[in-house]
Design a protein around this motif. Structure first.
Motif, PDB file in Angstrom:
ATOM      1  N   HIS A 183      39.916  37.189  32.071  1.00 20.06           N
ATOM      2  CA  HIS A 183      38.874  37.731  32.838  1.00 20.06           C
ATOM      3  C   HIS A 183      38.441  38.960  31.848  1.00 20.06           C
ATOM      4  O   HIS A 183      38.993  39.836  31.913  1.00 20.06           O
ATOM      5  CB  HIS A 183      39.310  38.455  34.310  1.00 20.06           C
ATOM      6  N   LYS A 200      38.724  37.789  44.372  1.00 25.05           N
ATOM      7  CA  LYS A 200      38.170  36.829  43.499  1.00 25.05           C
ATOM      8  C   LYS A 200      37.926  37.216  41.824  1.00 25.05           C
ATOM      9  O   LYS A 200      38.048  36.381  40.977  1.00 25.05           O
ATOM     10  CB  LYS A 200      37.127  36.354  44.140  1.00 25.05           C
ATOM     11  N   ASP A 201      37.584  38.420  41.748  1.00 19.39           N
ATOM     12  CA  ASP A 201      37.149  39.096  40.553  1.00 19.39           C
ATOM     13  C   ASP A 201      37.862  40.478  40.459  1.00 19.39           C
ATOM     14  O   ASP A 201      37.755  41.315  41.413  1.00 19.39           O
ATOM     15  CB  ASP A 201      35.803  39.071  40.442  1.00 19.39           C
ATOM     16  N   ASP A 240      31.617  39.641  42.345  1.00 21.30           N
ATOM     17  CA  ASP A 240      32.152  38.406  42.811  1.00 21.30           C
ATOM     18  C   ASP A 240      31.310  37.604  43.973  1.00 21.30           C
ATOM     19  O   ASP A 240      31.444  36.400  44.566  1.00 21.30           O
ATOM     20  CB  ASP A 240      33.411  38.376  43.556  1.00 21.30           C
TER      21      ASP A 240
END
Length: 402
Positions: free
Chosen positions: A369, A224-225, A380
């Motif tokens: 990002h 996700k990150d 995350d």
């Protein structure tokens, strides 16, 4: 965009930042550092009012951010500030985030133009104080996408004033790379097509680029990150980069060498910044830079106040000055980045500045990002699992490059 020696120096300094991004912090695992297993900044209060200007302000900044006309007579936004506020500016240029963090720890400086990797360290260690944005009138005009972000705020508390931003893009030779790529697959899964002519960012933080690509192509990894990687996710990103290594011609940290390589054809595809693509084109290289469909990593700089600032009123006045529309436009144009103030777009000498750097294109920035320090506490939001801290990223990067 004006091309000048200081802009070139600034781009080189950003390359040095990338090479040391997130730096040596956290390697000791000392209490209060982001790598200590959690992010627990000290409880510090933001100032509620400003006093009388103290007569000076001591700043740490990237090259090209605090110009007084001594490097380029056409670049001077310090002199008017000093005349209007009575605050004499004393600035020290830093070449890396590590240097900025070390200098801030001395207590000799009032403020710093920190990138996302340094900012988290300064917040966690208590070297940076929260800021009262109500005391910075021009803050209201800062692009919403730069406010209350992971690298400049903690739980809604602002720790700085956004300065500018940029994305790490995919640059390619328009004659050699066809069809035109729209995916990072050009430097990962399809890299063998350009064996020996692929270039990549020479920095451990580049592992996040691989993680970002895997988040789109390997959904089973549940990334996700790109800066919050558990061991399985981290190993997958490292594995992808080890595979890519066979096709890499050069890892770049000096932007001049990257431009030269694209001009000669030694490199035909790889990571770059918009300012680098602009410079390469101006020197005759057949290149184009794009934001791939998977998105990209990037950077955002923040003016942060020292928790031990001796001249806080002058520092706050500098914060408001540097993001005022005209000055913010001048800095962005000189350095080669997107300004943080939305009204700066109407003040730039180059009316294409904000279009070229996508300053007002929020859908564009939602795909970026920004650099953030990897820490054991997963950024995350996951609990019950540890993410790989930056010290391990450094070790892995050395293995990737062999």
């Amino acid at each position: 965009m004006r091309v000048n020696p200081t802009l070139r120096a600034a781009a080189a300094c950003m390359a040095l930042l990338a090479a040391a991004a997130c730096g040596s912090s956290d390697s000791t695992g000392s209490s209060g550092s982001p790598g200590a297993g959690g992010f627990h900044p000290p409880h510090l209060a933001a100032r509620s009012t400003l006093g009388k200007p103290e007569g000076q302000v001591n700043l740490i900044a990237w090259a090209g951010y605090v110009e007084d006309g001594s490097d380029d007579p056409g670049a001077d936004w310090v002199t008017d500030f000093e005349k209007r506020t009575g605050c004499d500016v004393h600035a020290r240029t830093a070449a890396t985030s590590d240097e900025m963090v070390s200098l801030m720890k001395t207590g000799d400086y009032d403020a710093v133009s920190a990138s996302g990797d340094a900012s988290l360290r300064l917040i966690a260690s208590g070297d940076a104080a929260p800021v009262n944005t109500r005391l910075v009138p021009h803050y209201k005009d800062v692009f919403p996408g730069l406010k209350n972000r992971a690298w400049n705020s903690v739980e809604g508390v602002a720790y700085g004033i956004p300065h500018g931003r940029g994305a790490n893009l995919l640059m390619y030779n328009t004659r050699k790379v066809r069809p035109a790529p729209d995916s990072w697959s050009a430097v990962f899964d399809d890299a063998s097509r350009y064996k020996g002519r692929v270039t990549a960012y020479d920095s451990p933080i580049y592992i996040a680029d691989a993680a970002l690509y895997l988040s789109a192509t390997e959904p089973g990894l549940h990334i996700k990150d790109p800066y919050a990687l558990d061991q399985k996710q981290f190993d997958a990103a490292v594995g992808l980069l080890k595979k890519q290594n066979a096709d890499i011609g050069e890892y770049w940290s000096d932007y001049l060498k990257e431009i030269s390589a694209f001009k000669t054809g030694d490199s035909v595809v790889g990571t770059a910044w918009q300012v680098i693509a602009n410079l390469a084109k101006s020197e005759g290289a057949d290149v184009r830079a794009v934001l791939p469909k998977e998105g990209a990593t990037g950077w955002s700089d923040t003016w942060m106040l020292s928790a031990r600032a001796k001249h806080p009123t002058c520092a706050y006045k500098w914060f408001d000055w540097i993001i005022s529309p005209k000055v913010n436009a001048e800095v962005a144009e000189y350095f080669g980045e997107a300004p943080s103030n939305a009204r700066a777009c109407d003040e730039s000498a180059d009316k294409n500045l904000c279009a070229v750097f996508h300053a007002a294109d929020e859908p564009y920035w939602r795909k970026v990002h920004y650099w953030t320090t990897p820490i054991e506490q997963c950024l995350d939001g996951r609990t019950g699992v540890r993410c790989v801290p930056y010290a391990k990223w450094v070790q892995a990067w050395n293995e990737i490059k062999g």
